[in-house]
Motif scaffolding. Sequence first.
Motif, PDB file in Angstrom:
ATOM      1  N   LEU A  29     -75.449 -62.963  14.612  1.00 12.16           N
ATOM      2  CA  LEU A  29     -76.639 -62.109  14.724  1.00 12.16           C
ATOM      3  C   LEU A  29     -76.285 -60.738  15.295  1.00 12.16           C
ATOM      4  O   LEU A  29     -76.667 -59.701  14.739  1.00 12.16           O
ATOM      5  CB  LEU A  29     -77.683 -62.793  15.616  1.00 12.16           C
ATOM      6  N   PHE A  30     -75.541 -60.746  16.398  1.00 20.13           N
ATOM      7  CA  PHE A  30     -75.183 -59.469  17.012  1.00 20.13           C
ATOM      8  C   PHE A  30     -74.242 -58.673  16.124  1.00 20.13           C
ATOM      9  O   PHE A  30     -74.317 -57.445  16.058  1.00 20.13           O
ATOM     10  CB  PHE A  30     -74.539 -59.708  18.375  1.00 20.13           C
ATOM     11  N   GLY A  31     -73.310 -59.386  15.439  1.00 16.63           N
ATOM     12  CA  GLY A  31     -72.411 -58.694  14.520  1.00 16.63           C
ATOM     13  C   GLY A  31     -73.174 -58.026  13.392  1.00 16.63           C
ATOM     14  O   GLY A  31     -72.914 -56.862  13.052  1.00 16.63           O
ATOM     15  N   ALA A  32     -74.130 -58.765  12.803  1.00 18.60           N
ATOM     16  CA  ALA A  32     -74.947 -58.190  11.730  1.00 18.60           C
ATOM     17  C   ALA A  32     -75.776 -57.021  12.254  1.00 18.60           C
ATOM     18  O   ALA A  32     -75.915 -55.981  11.591  1.00 18.60           O
ATOM     19  CB  ALA A  32     -75.856 -59.263  11.137  1.00 18.60           C
ATOM     20  N   PHE A  33     -76.325 -57.181  13.466  1.00 21.35           N
ATOM     21  CA  PHE A  33     -77.117 -56.103  14.056  1.00 21.35           C
ATOM     22  C   PHE A  33     -76.257 -54.859  14.295  1.00 21.35           C
ATOM     23  O   PHE A  33     -76.668 -53.737  13.981  1.00 21.35           O
ATOM     24  CB  PHE A  33     -77.725 -56.585  15.381  1.00 21.35           C
ATOM     25  N   ALA A  34     -75.055 -55.082  14.839  1.00 15.44           N
ATOM     26  CA  ALA A  34     -74.169 -53.948  15.096  1.00 15.44           C
ATOM     27  C   ALA A  34     -73.771 -53.255  13.793  1.00 15.44           C
ATOM     28  O   ALA A  34     -73.728 -52.018  13.717  1.00 15.44           O
ATOM     29  CB  ALA A  34     -72.921 -54.425  15.846  1.00 15.44           C
ATOM     30  N   PHE A  35     -73.497 -54.059  12.761  1.00 16.42           N
ATOM     31  CA  PHE A  35     -73.126 -53.482  11.472  1.00 16.42           C
ATOM     32  C   PHE A  35     -74.268 -52.660  10.892  1.00 16.42           C
ATOM     33  O   PHE A  35     -74.066 -51.523  10.420  1.00 16.42           O
ATOM     34  CB  PHE A  35     -72.724 -54.588  10.506  1.00 16.42           C
ATOM     35  N   VAL A  36     -75.483 -53.225  10.911  1.00 17.73           N
ATOM     36  CA  VAL A  36     -76.636 -52.516  10.329  1.00 17.73           C
ATOM     37  C   VAL A  36     -76.924 -51.239  11.111  1.00 17.73           C
ATOM     38  O   VAL A  36     -77.132 -50.166  10.521  1.00 17.73           O
ATOM     39  CB  VAL A  36     -77.871 -53.440  10.314  1.00 17.73           C
ATOM     40  N   VAL A  37     -76.932 -51.342  12.445  1.00 21.97           N
ATOM     41  CA  VAL A  37     -77.219 -50.153  13.259  1.00 21.97           C
ATOM     42  C   VAL A  37     -76.126 -49.107  13.073  1.00 21.97           C
ATOM     43  O   VAL A  37     -76.405 -47.906  12.924  1.00 21.97           O
ATOM     44  CB  VAL A  37     -77.359 -50.542  14.741  1.00 21.97           C
ATOM     45  N   GLY A  38     -74.854 -49.558  13.070  1.00 18.50           N
ATOM     46  CA  GLY A  38     -73.754 -48.617  12.867  1.00 18.50           C
ATOM     47  C   GLY A  38     -73.836 -47.940  11.517  1.00 18.50           C
ATOM     48  O   GLY A  38     -73.649 -46.718  11.401  1.00 18.50           O
ATOM     49  N   ALA A  39     -74.111 -48.747  10.468  1.00 15.57           N
ATOM     50  CA  ALA A  39     -74.237 -48.168   9.131  1.00 15.57           C
ATOM     51  C   ALA A  39     -75.401 -47.188   9.060  1.00 15.57           C
ATOM     52  O   ALA A  39     -75.310 -46.132   8.413  1.00 15.57           O
ATOM     53  CB  ALA A  39     -74.416 -49.280   8.102  1.00 15.57           C
ATOM     54  N   LEU A  40     -76.507 -47.532   9.728  1.00 19.36           N
ATOM     55  CA  LEU A  40     -77.667 -46.647   9.726  1.00 19.36           C
ATOM     56  C   LEU A  40     -77.344 -45.330  10.448  1.00 19.36           C
ATOM     57  O   LEU A  40     -77.686 -44.239   9.962  1.00 19.36           O
ATOM     58  CB  LEU A  40     -78.842 -47.345  10.409  1.00 19.36           C
ATOM     59  N   ILE A  41     -76.668 -45.444  11.579  1.00 21.09           N
ATOM     60  CA  ILE A  41     -76.303 -44.229  12.324  1.00 21.09           C
ATOM     61  C   ILE A  41     -75.375 -43.351  11.496  1.00 21.09           C
ATOM     62  O   ILE A  41     -75.559 -42.133  11.394  1.00 21.09           O
ATOM     63  CB  ILE A  41     -75.644 -44.612  13.664  1.00 21.09           C
ATOM     64  N   CYS A  42     -74.352 -43.987  10.870  1.00 23.67           N
ATOM     65  CA  CYS A  42     -73.403 -43.226  10.054  1.00 23.67           C
ATOM     66  C   CYS A  42     -74.092 -42.578   8.855  1.00 23.67           C
ATOM     67  O   CYS A  42     -73.806 -41.424   8.494  1.00 23.67           O
ATOM     68  CB  CYS A  42     -72.264 -44.129   9.597  1.00 23.67           C
ATOM     69  N   SER A  43     -75.015 -43.337   8.211  1.00 20.55           N
ATOM     70  CA  SER A  43     -75.715 -42.797   7.042  1.00 20.55           C
ATOM     71  C   SER A  43     -76.575 -41.599   7.420  1.00 20.55           C
ATOM     72  O   SER A  43     -76.564 -40.555   6.743  1.00 20.55           O
ATOM     73  CB  SER A  43     -76.582 -43.884   6.413  1.00 20.55           C
ATOM     74  N   ILE A  44     -77.340 -41.757   8.514  1.00 22.37           N
ATOM     75  CA  ILE A  44     -78.196 -40.649   8.950  1.00 22.37           C
ATOM     76  C   ILE A  44     -77.349 -39.443   9.347  1.00 22.37           C
ATOM     77  O   ILE A  44     -77.664 -38.292   9.006  1.00 22.37           O
ATOM     78  CB  ILE A  44     -79.087 -41.107  10.116  1.00 22.37           C
ATOM     79  N   THR A  45     -76.250 -39.719  10.054  1.00 23.52           N
ATOM     80  CA  THR A  45     -75.365 -38.628  10.474  1.00 23.52           C
ATOM     81  C   THR A  45     -74.759 -37.923   9.269  1.00 23.52           C
ATOM     82  O   THR A  45     -74.688 -36.688   9.210  1.00 23.52           O
ATOM     83  CB  THR A  45     -74.256 -39.175  11.381  1.00 23.52           C
ATOM     84  N   TYR A  46     -74.336 -38.743   8.270  1.00 28.26           N
ATOM     85  CA  TYR A  46     -73.720 -38.157   7.074  1.00 28.26           C
ATOM     86  C   TYR A  46     -74.718 -37.263   6.335  1.00 28.26           C
ATOM     87  O   TYR A  46     -74.400 -36.120   5.978  1.00 28.26           O
ATOM     88  CB  TYR A  46     -73.213 -39.260   6.146  1.00 28.26           C
ATOM     89  N   VAL A  47     -75.906 -37.789   6.089  1.00 25.57           N
ATOM     90  CA  VAL A  47     -76.905 -37.013   5.347  1.00 25.57           C
ATOM     91  C   VAL A  47     -77.279 -35.753   6.107  1.00 25.57           C
ATOM     92  O   VAL A  47     -77.360 -34.652   5.536  1.00 25.57           O
ATOM     93  CB  VAL A  47     -78.157 -37.881   5.076  1.00 25.57           C
TER      94      VAL A  47
END
Length: 535
Positions: free
Chosen positions: A16-34
Amino acid sequence: MTAGARYTLRTKFAILFGAFAFVVGALICSITYVSYRDSMLEHYGKYALGAATLAASILDPDELLRYAATLERDERYSVIEYELGRIRESLGVKYLYVQMPISGAEYIYLFDIYAPDEPGGTDTSLGTRGDYDENFETAKRAMSTGKPTRELDITHSVYGYLASAYVPISREDEPPFAYVGADISMNYILGFLTRYMAFIVSATSVVMALCFTALFLLVRRSVVNPIHAIAGKTSEFTRRVSDEKFEALQIRANDEIGDLAASINRMFEEIRDFASRLAEETARRERAQSELDMARGIQEGVLPKVFPPFRDFPKVEVFASMNPAKGVGGDFYDFFIVGGDSIAIVIADTSGKGVPAALFMMVARILIKNRALLGDEPHELLESVNRQLCQDNDAGMFVTVFVGIFDTKLKTLKYANAGHNPPLILRGGRAEWLPVEPGMALGVMENISFVAQDMEFGERGLLLLYTDGVTEAMNGSGELFDESRLLELMTGIASGTEEMSAKDAVEAVNAAVLDFSGGAEQADDVTVLALRERV
């Protein structure tokens, strides 16, 4: 995942925490990239627009119109070309060019400045024609509005992956006739973005990994480990519920887990108290059941069970049965010889259930038999027994009784009834109710009289006695067997071509009651007695 796979809480929380960290990290990276990409494009759009504006500032519209008309290079053309080259090189622009539309579909090059080592393949010298395609929509918009582009036009073409800005050129108070285009390589922008995103992804991964580790350790310490301890202690408790050395949970958390542990410890104590009380109650019930079983055995043991019972009277058949309910009941039957030539038959039903009913039944049976053996008539017998039962009857118990004395020589039946169900008499191919006075049950009121009755029994007659366990037998729908079904059954037996024995009659009644109940629980004893005179 295979069916039935079982995962521990640690594994589930880690996933659960791994999936949460992955989703949050991906979201942060995506928002930062855009966000950063838009910022980069806006910055380089201004940069390209500045390069195009600077190039337009050194161009003379009249000179451009002259070059477009003559298509001839001169010394001034070379000077302008050199200046544009310096602007391109100093500002890092990949392509810097001046184009002039000659129709809605074509344009001509006035200038085209690019690095000497840039791969060619297309002639873009003065006067070279080119076709408009979808990559020039922004340039057309700049020409139509007469204003420089406010955003980069990103295109893929034979010239590469480019971001372009356009500045229209016009003479004073005239519409634009040409435009300056400045192209920046998107590969440069993407390369910068890639390096930036690599840094962002790395930093985000490190931060999320640290957060994941800290959160996982906190949850494991505060939730998983206590729950694991609770599960283990609960499993241990089921094996040691009566062990006085069993230790309670030792969880001192000042939160909901601590409250849960305290509640479980209280539950352990309550279960142990309940188990202790249950053991005592079970032992008490076992003793009570043992006493009931003994009472049932005594009750059934005193009933006559030898058939045929009277060897001296081969033409008289007597058969009886009692199918007891689960509890100890108060039904009883009896038959015995009185006066040498007569047979007494008795059937009775005591009020209540259990041991008190069994004891009351025993007393009533002994009193009835004693009075009959002393020679009392049936009504005298009931009056005497009633007086004795009414004495010291503080429990208020009573018993319904039918007593008959069959004279084997005279073929007559003397009888009296104390509140019992009327018997059935089968003779002459018919079944009918024996006429009886209802009377009052014994043990209710002292000094009451009972009616003496008698009848000619006749040859081949059959008398059927029963208790209310027959007529009040109930099926699954709540219907009673009742007197009408019993009369219908005995009428069928009486009208049969073959003469039925006393045993067959009793078994027919028992079978009919059992079939009617359809497996429903038996609520009362089913007692039946039959007397038959054969030729």
